[in-house]
Scaffold this motif. Structure first.
Motif, short mmCIF file in Angstrom:
data_model
loop_
_atom_site.label_atom_id
_atom_site.label_comp_id
_atom_site.label_asym_id
_atom_site.label_seq_id
_atom_site.Cartn_x
_atom_site.Cartn_y
_atom_site.Cartn_z
N SER A 1 1.45 -0.04 33.28
CA SER A 1 1.04 1.35 33.14
C SER A 1 -0.35 1.54 33.73
O SER A 1 -1.15 0.60 33.81
CB SER A 1 1.04 1.78 31.67
OG SER A 1 0.10 1.04 30.93
N ASP B 1 12.63 2.03 33.71
CA ASP B 1 12.15 3.41 33.73
C ASP B 1 10.84 3.47 34.50
O ASP B 1 9.88 2.77 34.16
CB ASP B 1 11.93 3.87 32.28
CG ASP B 1 11.78 5.37 32.17
OD1 ASP B 1 11.77 6.03 33.21
OD2 ASP B 1 11.67 5.85 31.03
N TYR C 1 9.32 5.90 24.54
CA TYR C 1 10.50 6.65 24.10
C TYR C 1 11.17 5.88 22.98
O TYR C 1 11.18 4.65 22.95
CB TYR C 1 11.50 6.82 25.24
CG TYR C 1 11.04 7.71 26.37
CD1 TYR C 1 11.24 9.08 26.33
CD2 TYR C 1 10.41 7.16 27.48
CE1 TYR C 1 10.82 9.90 27.37
CE2 TYR C 1 9.99 7.97 28.53
CZ TYR C 1 10.20 9.34 28.46
OH TYR C 1 9.78 10.15 29.49
N TYR D 1 13.19 15.48 38.19
CA TYR D 1 11.84 16.03 38.07
C TYR D 1 11.85 16.94 36.85
O TYR D 1 12.68 17.84 36.72
CB TYR D 1 11.43 16.82 39.31
CG TYR D 1 9.92 17.00 39.39
CD1 TYR D 1 9.15 16.11 40.11
CD2 TYR D 1 9.28 18.03 38.70
CE1 TYR D 1 7.76 16.24 40.17
CE2 TYR D 1 7.90 18.17 38.74
CZ TYR D 1 7.14 17.28 39.48
OH TYR D 1 5.78 17.41 39.52
N ASN D 2 10.91 16.68 35.94
CA ASN D 2 10.89 17.35 34.65
C ASN D 2 9.64 18.20 34.50
O ASN D 2 8.54 17.76 34.86
CB ASN D 2 10.92 16.31 33.52
CG ASN D 2 11.98 15.25 33.75
OD1 ASN D 2 13.15 15.52 33.63
ND2 ASN D 2 11.54 14.04 34.10
N ARG E 1 10.82 11.20 37.45
CA ARG E 1 11.23 10.04 36.66
C ARG E 1 12.42 9.38 37.35
O ARG E 1 13.36 10.07 37.76
CB ARG E 1 11.61 10.45 35.25
CG ARG E 1 11.96 9.29 34.33
CD ARG E 1 12.37 9.75 32.96
NE ARG E 1 12.57 8.64 32.04
CZ ARG E 1 13.13 8.74 30.84
NH1 ARG E 1 13.55 9.93 30.40
NH2 ARG E 1 13.29 7.68 30.07
N LEU F 1 3.62 11.12 35.10
CA LEU F 1 3.48 12.31 34.25
C LEU F 1 2.11 12.93 34.46
O LEU F 1 1.08 12.25 34.34
CB LEU F 1 3.66 11.93 32.78
CG LEU F 1 3.63 13.07 31.77
CD1 LEU F 1 4.76 14.07 32.03
CD2 LEU F 1 3.72 12.53 30.34
N GLU G 1 8.06 6.31 35.72
CA GLU G 1 7.73 7.71 35.46
C GLU G 1 6.29 8.00 35.84
O GLU G 1 5.40 7.17 35.64
CB GLU G 1 7.96 8.05 33.99
CG GLU G 1 7.78 9.52 33.66
CD GLU G 1 8.31 9.88 32.29
OE1 GLU G 1 8.23 11.07 31.93
OE2 GLU G 1 8.79 8.98 31.58
N LYS H 1 9.18 11.01 21.98
CA LYS H 1 8.40 10.72 23.17
C LYS H 1 6.92 10.77 22.81
O LYS H 1 6.45 11.75 22.22
CB LYS H 1 8.70 11.72 24.28
CG LYS H 1 7.89 11.50 25.56
CD LYS H 1 8.27 12.51 26.63
CE LYS H 1 7.47 12.29 27.91
NZ LYS H 1 7.85 13.26 28.96
N SER I 1 14.56 20.50 33.94
CA SER I 1 14.57 19.38 34.87
C SER I 1 15.84 19.43 35.69
O SER I 1 16.88 19.92 35.24
CB SER I 1 14.46 18.04 34.13
OG SER I 1 15.63 17.78 33.38
N LEU J 1 15.23 6.47 36.62
CA LEU J 1 15.82 5.67 35.55
C LEU J 1 16.98 4.86 36.12
O LEU J 1 17.86 5.42 36.78
CB LEU J 1 16.31 6.58 34.42
CG LEU J 1 16.94 5.92 33.19
CD1 LEU J 1 15.89 5.12 32.44
CD2 LEU J 1 17.55 6.97 32.27
#
Length: 695
Positions: free
Chosen positions: A420, A352, A427, A646-647, A688, A356, A354, A459, A624, A690
């Motif tokens: 990170s 994953d 999650y 895209y969320n 994101r 944010l 991401e 989340k 999304s 995945l």
């Protein structure tokens, strides 16, 4: 090694449940066909196999001459080696081209076609029976108390007074009434389309429903006649020749037809589904879907009749059903068993990536909205570094017969964060852990929740690098006048969604609408931010058109905690097509407690404060869009999928501090007289990527 009775019964039960797009599904058939691309050539080929299966059953039982020990009956053999040879013959050729599963029903159909071709060859002597039905009736006439015949039974048709003598008429009635019933049910659906729920039936609808009931009674009568014939066959004496050979041959034929129908019923719901999808682009193709539905009904009625006769013939033939020619090929039986045991276990490896972001979007001012903030002297601006995270997870999933991925076992080797920056994102999907269970107890609880369709998502996003700045604002123009103070801050956001997937209640309609998931349920959200509250009042009481600034609070740290109800859905066509777009939409509304303070005296900056507790009303929505790419073959158990999306998630919140009532004549209208808000909407968004590897 032969398949045991339990596996044979399992296959037959699963196929019976699979007819006519069921509430449950056959695990093996779902894995093979459920998410294939709807290609007209494939649908045409499989629909033709369904039609041929019905025709073959009629031809073999009612129109093919038979003598005990016929070579065409002995030719009905299909073991694993022969099945693999036949599959290779079809799977690389059009229309399958190595990308679509070859249904087992096709293999049984081919062997029956070959047997019929042999039956049509010249015979050295006239057949003993004009058709196999006559041989069954003659066999049923041989009861244990009667001496066995010294010669083959006569070729003349048996008396129609016996149940076995009525078998041909009952078999024909099955097909006729099943086809007619499918047509009558479609007529009821067509006449009822668009009518309000609970509206009384029109005369046309009532008449159509009456015809449906009559057809169902006729079908039940035909099945009773076949059950009576099966009872006579079960009681028949086949201790000597030629009765013993007739019993063995009849069992071989009926078991082979039964297996063909069982396999045809496994694929039939997906033929109907894919035909409907093709018909969306080719409206004239809808007749194929209707014909496939009618064939499914005929196949199911014939399957029940064949099952009754085969189980009955197993007694005089002294051969268990699982040892007959129809079940010599073990592949699907063993695959079905593995699908409910070992083959249903999958190892999922997820990667994953991401990014944010968090922003606050200012509420529209009086120039473009209903809030006029002129008069305020302070506002807050957030400058938060985005969270960039690379995560990974390994987990086991298990398919039950009714639910794919029903059990999700993290088994102690879950990893969320590999790298990170600016914070982290985690999650989880365990409802058991959320309510305080641990270890195996949590896993068992989650299995039960999944089986009834409950989905859970947790989340947690943590922003660790950011600043909040207090800006001076010109009260006359609303323009920023420079920074007053600045401080670092961190943001922790927790969101829990628990919902029931209602697509499990209408799987056929959900598939037609490309609904992968529709969750109705509960959302909990909490996070803490520095806030300034603004009190607003109606400019003209009773209108609710524009709200003007009244007073503001000092900057303070406030926890937003919401309990909401709503829905979320995913539109798409599953993970199997090569390239498939998808979209998510969610909308939740609710409220939660909040504690805030306003100055007791506006003329005394930094003076005493009035602390209040109220209910904050909140509306949250998420949207999304994304694209899913499958990198491995349709036929491969190994699946490698990637999703890029895209969320966007927005949270609006405010407090209603008073309700204004306006009476005009006999009518009273209510508007929000005063409200308190935070001057904007909180926005979480980002891309994101995945990647999922399934073994």
């Amino acid at each position: 090694m032969r398949p045991g009775p339990a596996l044979v019964g399992l296959l037959l039960a699963a196929a019976a449940a699979s007819a006519c797009v069921p509430a449950t599904y056959n695990v093996r058939a779902a894995r093979a066909f459920a998410n294939e691309d709807a290609r007209r050539a494939i649908v045409d080929d499989r629909a033709a196999d369904l039609e041929r299966a019905v025709w073959l059953a009629d031809e073999v039982l009612a129109n093919t001459p038979y003598s005990p020990g016929d070579a065409w009956v002995a030719a009905l053999r299909l073991d694993d080696d022969e099945g693999e040879r036949l599959r290779e013959r079809f799977e690389e050729a059009a229309p399958y081209d190595g990308e679509h599963e070859v249904p087992l029903a096709k293999l049984y159909r081919v062997k029956l076609d070959e047997a019929l071709a042999r039956a049509a060859a010249p015979r050295p002597a006239p057949p003993a029976f004009a058709r196999l039905f006559d041989a069954l009736a003659a066999l049923a006439a041989l009861v244990p108390t009667a001496p066995p015949p010294a010669a083959p039974p006569p070729a003349a048709p048996p008396p129609a007074s016996s149940a076995a003598g009525r078998l041909p008429a009952a078999w024909q009635a099955l097909a006729e009434h099943a086809r007619a019933l499918a047509a009558e049910e479609r007529s009821v659906e067509r006449l009822s389309a668009g009518r309000p729920l609970g509206a009384p039936d029109t005369p046309e609808i009532a008449a159509a429903k009456g015809r449906v009931a009559a057809r169902r009674r006729a079908l039940a009568g035909a099945q009773r006649d076949i059950a009576a014939a099966a009872a006579e066959l079960r009681a028949a004496s086949a201790g000597q020749e030629p009765a013993a050979t007739i019993a063995r041959d009849a069992l071989r034929v009926t078991s082979f037809l039964l297996r063909m129908h069982t396999e045809a019923l496994a694929v039939a719901p997906y033929v109907v589904k894919q035909a409907r999808r093709v018909a969306r682009g080719e409206p004239g193709y809808g007749a194929t879907a209707a014909r496939a539905e009618a064939l499914s009904r005929v196949l199911e009625e014939q399957r029940e009749a064949l099952s009754a006769c085969a189980e009955a013939l197993a007694v005089p033939a002294r051969t268990p059903l699982e040892d007959t020619a129809g079940f010599e090929m073990q592949e699907s039986l063993l695959e079905q068993g593995r699908a409910i045991s070992l083959d249903a276990v999958h190892l999922q490896l997820k990667s994953d990536v991401e990014l944010l972001f968090f922003h606050q979007l200012a509420s529209p001012s009086s120039s473009g909205g209903i809030n006029d903030y002129r008069g305020r002297t302070r506002r807050l601006a957030y400058d938060v570094d985005p969270v960039f995270m690379v995560g990974g997870r390994a987990l086991l999933t298990y398919d039950f017969e009714h639910v794919r991925n029903a059990a999700r076992l993290n088994a102690g080797f879950k990893t969320d964060r590999l790298f990170s920056s600016g914070g982290d994102i985690a999650y989880d999907s365990s409802l058991g852990k959320l309510i305080g269970l641990n270890g195996f107890a949590s896993d068992v609880f989650d299995i039960g929740a999944d089986l009834v369709g409950i989905s859970t998502s947790l989340k947690i996003a943590r922003f660790t690098s950011g600043n909040v700045t207090e800006l001076a604002v010109d009260p006359a123009t609303g323009r920023d006048a420079g920074a007053v103070a600045s401080a670092p801050f961190q943001l922790l956001v927790r969101q829990i969604d628990v919902g029931f997937d209602v697509t499990k209640l209408f799987p056929e309609a959900a598939d037609d609408l490309y609904l992968e998931e529709l969750l109705l349920g509960f959302r909990y959200m909490d996070y803490k931010l520095p806030r300034i509250f603004y009190a607003l009042r109606e400019r003209e009481p009773g209108t609710g058109d524009v709200y003007v600034f009244e007073r503001q609070s000092p900057a303070q740290s406030v926890t937003s905690r919401f309990y909401q109800g709503g829905f979320s859905l995913r539109m798409g066509n599953g993970e199997w097509p090569r390239l498939a777009p998808f979209g998510d939409l969610g909308l939740y509304g609710g409220a939660g407690p909040v504690r805030y303070a306003f100055p007791a005296d506006l003329a005394v900056p930094g003076g005493p404060r009035e602390v209040d507790e109220a209910t904050m009303i909140a509306l949250s929505g998420n949207l999304s869009v994304g694209l899913r790419l499958r990198l491995t073959s349709y036929l491969s158990r190994l699946r490698l999928l990637t999703e890029l999306s895209y969320n966007v998630e927005a949270v609006g919140q405010g407090i209603v501090s008073s309700i204004h009532a306006t009476r005009r004549g006999d009518e009273t209208t209510y508007t929000v007289g005063r409200k308190i808000d935070i001057g904007g909407f909180d926005l979480f968004h980002g891309p994101r990527l995945l990647a999922v590897l399934v073994l």
